[in-house]
Design an enzyme around this catalytic site. Structure first.
Site, PDB file in Angstrom:
ATOM      1  N   HIS A  62      -3.694   6.826  -8.792  1.00 51.56           N
ATOM      2  CA  HIS A  62      -2.355   6.270  -8.593  1.00 51.56           C
ATOM      3  C   HIS A  62      -2.433   4.762  -8.859  1.00 51.56           C
ATOM      4  O   HIS A  62      -1.637   4.216  -9.592  1.00 51.56           O
ATOM      5  CB  HIS A  62      -1.858   6.581  -7.172  1.00 51.56           C
ATOM      6  CG  HIS A  62      -0.482   6.058  -6.881  1.00 51.56           C
ATOM      7  ND1 HIS A  62       0.199   6.335  -5.738  1.00 51.56           N
ATOM      8  CD2 HIS A  62       0.332   5.255  -7.606  1.00 51.56           C
ATOM      9  CE1 HIS A  62       1.398   5.739  -5.766  1.00 51.56           C
ATOM     10  NE2 HIS A  62       1.495   5.071  -6.881  1.00 51.56           N
ATOM     11  N   GLU A 115       1.841  -0.345 -12.543  1.00 50.83           N
ATOM     12  CA  GLU A 115       0.782  -0.595 -11.565  1.00 50.83           C
ATOM     13  C   GLU A 115       0.166  -1.984 -11.744  1.00 50.83           C
ATOM     14  O   GLU A 115      -0.140  -2.664 -10.778  1.00 50.83           O
ATOM     15  CB  GLU A 115      -0.297   0.488 -11.650  1.00 50.83           C
ATOM     16  CG  GLU A 115       0.160   1.838 -11.107  1.00 50.83           C
ATOM     17  CD  GLU A 115       0.471   1.815  -9.613  1.00 50.83           C
ATOM     18  OE1 GLU A 115      -0.356   1.320  -8.827  1.00 50.83           O
ATOM     19  OE2 GLU A 115       1.553   2.296  -9.225  1.00 50.83           O
ATOM     20  N   HIS A 119       0.684  -4.520  -8.779  1.00 49.88           N
ATOM     21  CA  HIS A 119      -0.539  -4.743  -7.984  1.00 49.88           C
ATOM     22  C   HIS A 119      -1.630  -5.528  -8.711  1.00 49.88           C
ATOM     23  O   HIS A 119      -2.192  -6.456  -8.164  1.00 49.88           O
ATOM     24  CB  HIS A 119      -1.146  -3.394  -7.560  1.00 49.88           C
ATOM     25  CG  HIS A 119      -0.225  -2.536  -6.756  1.00 49.88           C
ATOM     26  ND1 HIS A 119       0.017  -2.741  -5.418  1.00 49.88           N
ATOM     27  CD2 HIS A 119       0.519  -1.455  -7.107  1.00 49.88           C
ATOM     28  CE1 HIS A 119       0.867  -1.829  -4.970  1.00 49.88           C
ATOM     29  NE2 HIS A 119       1.191  -1.032  -5.967  1.00 49.88           N
TER      30      HIS A 119
END
Ligand code: NAG
Ligand code: NAG
Ligand code: NAG
Ligand code: NAG
Ligand code: NAG
Length: 224
Positions: A62, A115, A119
């Site tokens: 993920h 992502e 992040h």
């Protein structure tokens, strides 16, 4: 005089921007990494719509999330370089297509972009974009969660259930560190959803995860 005033104003403004820049680039403003893997069938069951009707039956990535002890969901959306598709080499791309597919949609690159922007760029001073994806793939490859669980006969089953510690201790026996296991409630069932492995600041050494937002205590966990 007017000239002097405006150049002074300029200096003040420039200094203010500089201070903002230093603060927002947040050099080192995270404590450790959460390496999060998901069980695609649960993601699809809970979200209700996946473009691939038969999600793959292996744990896939993920994301790799720089996190804070005080607030594990931060930081995110830092100021840092935006995702550059050109930095994903053909070789890396073919690896990520296996380890980090877009479970909900069909565009893998879009998932990687999301992502990284949310992040990855928060820990850019430690891992640049290439290293971030390469390291994540290595982590996925090094500890095959699907296989670790399978070895302990923890495999998808329509009715069998497990406890939180059955799952955690099975993984811990192999990785030598405590993982975090997350569930999703679906109807009245707790479905196994994500396995988190924690890494120290440089993302090299695995450490114990704290149990924050894990599956609810004492509830049977279903793996389907
Ligand atoms: C995260 O932790 C670091 C160091 O402990 C701190 O400097 C930073 O402000 C924190 N960031 C957030 C978003 O909580
Ligand atoms: C997939 O997503 C990337 C990144 O958002 C985008 O540049 C590309 O155009 C998308 N491809 C398709 C086929 O939609
Ligand atoms: C991980 O383990 C599963 C289940 O044994 C297996 O199907 C899969 O090929 C393995 N993946 C890798 C990358 O070795
Ligand atoms: C699974 O069990 C086999 C046979 O005992 C062993 O060779 C393998 O290393 C184990 N895999 C993991 C990931 O524990
Ligand atoms: C867990 O929490 C404690 C206390 O806040 C902290 O010292 C420790 O490093 C944390 N570990 C992780 C992986 O979050």
């Amino acid at each position: 005089m007017a000239m002097l005033k405006s150049s002074l104003a300029f200096l003040v403004l420039a200094f203010a921007f500089f201070v903002c820049f230093i603060m927002s680039t947040g050099d080192g403003s995270y404590d450790y990494f959460q390496f999060v893997q998901q069980w695609p069938p649960t993601t699809c069951r809970v979200r209700g719509k996946c473009s691939n009707p038969r999600p793959i039956q292996i744990f896939t990535i993920h994301g790799l999330w720089p996190s804070n002890y005080s607030n594990p969901t931060t930081p995110s959306n830092c100021i840092g370089s935006q995702f550059k598709e050109s930095m994903v080499s053909p070789r890396l791309r073919s690896k990520l297509k296996r380890s980090w597919p877009n479970v909900e949609g069909s565009n893998d690159t879009r998932f990687w972009e999301g992502e990284w922007n949310k992040h990855g760029r928060c820990s850019q001073q430690t891992l640049n974009q290439y290293q971030y994806f390469e390291r994540s793939h290595e982590m996925w490859h090094f500890h095959n969660i699907t296989n670790i669980l399978k070895n302990a006969s923890i495999v998808p089953h329509p009715t069998q259930t497990w406890t939180y510690s059955d799952i955690v201790s099975t993984i811990k026996a192999v990785t030598q560190t405590t993982p975090l296991v997350r569930c999703k409630q679906h109807k009245k069932t707790q479905l196994l959803h994500e396995v988190v492995l924690c890494f120290e600041y440089k993302a090299l050494k695995q450490i114990d995860c704290n149990r924050t937002a894990g599956c609810p205590n004492q509830q049977a966990i279903s793996f389907q």
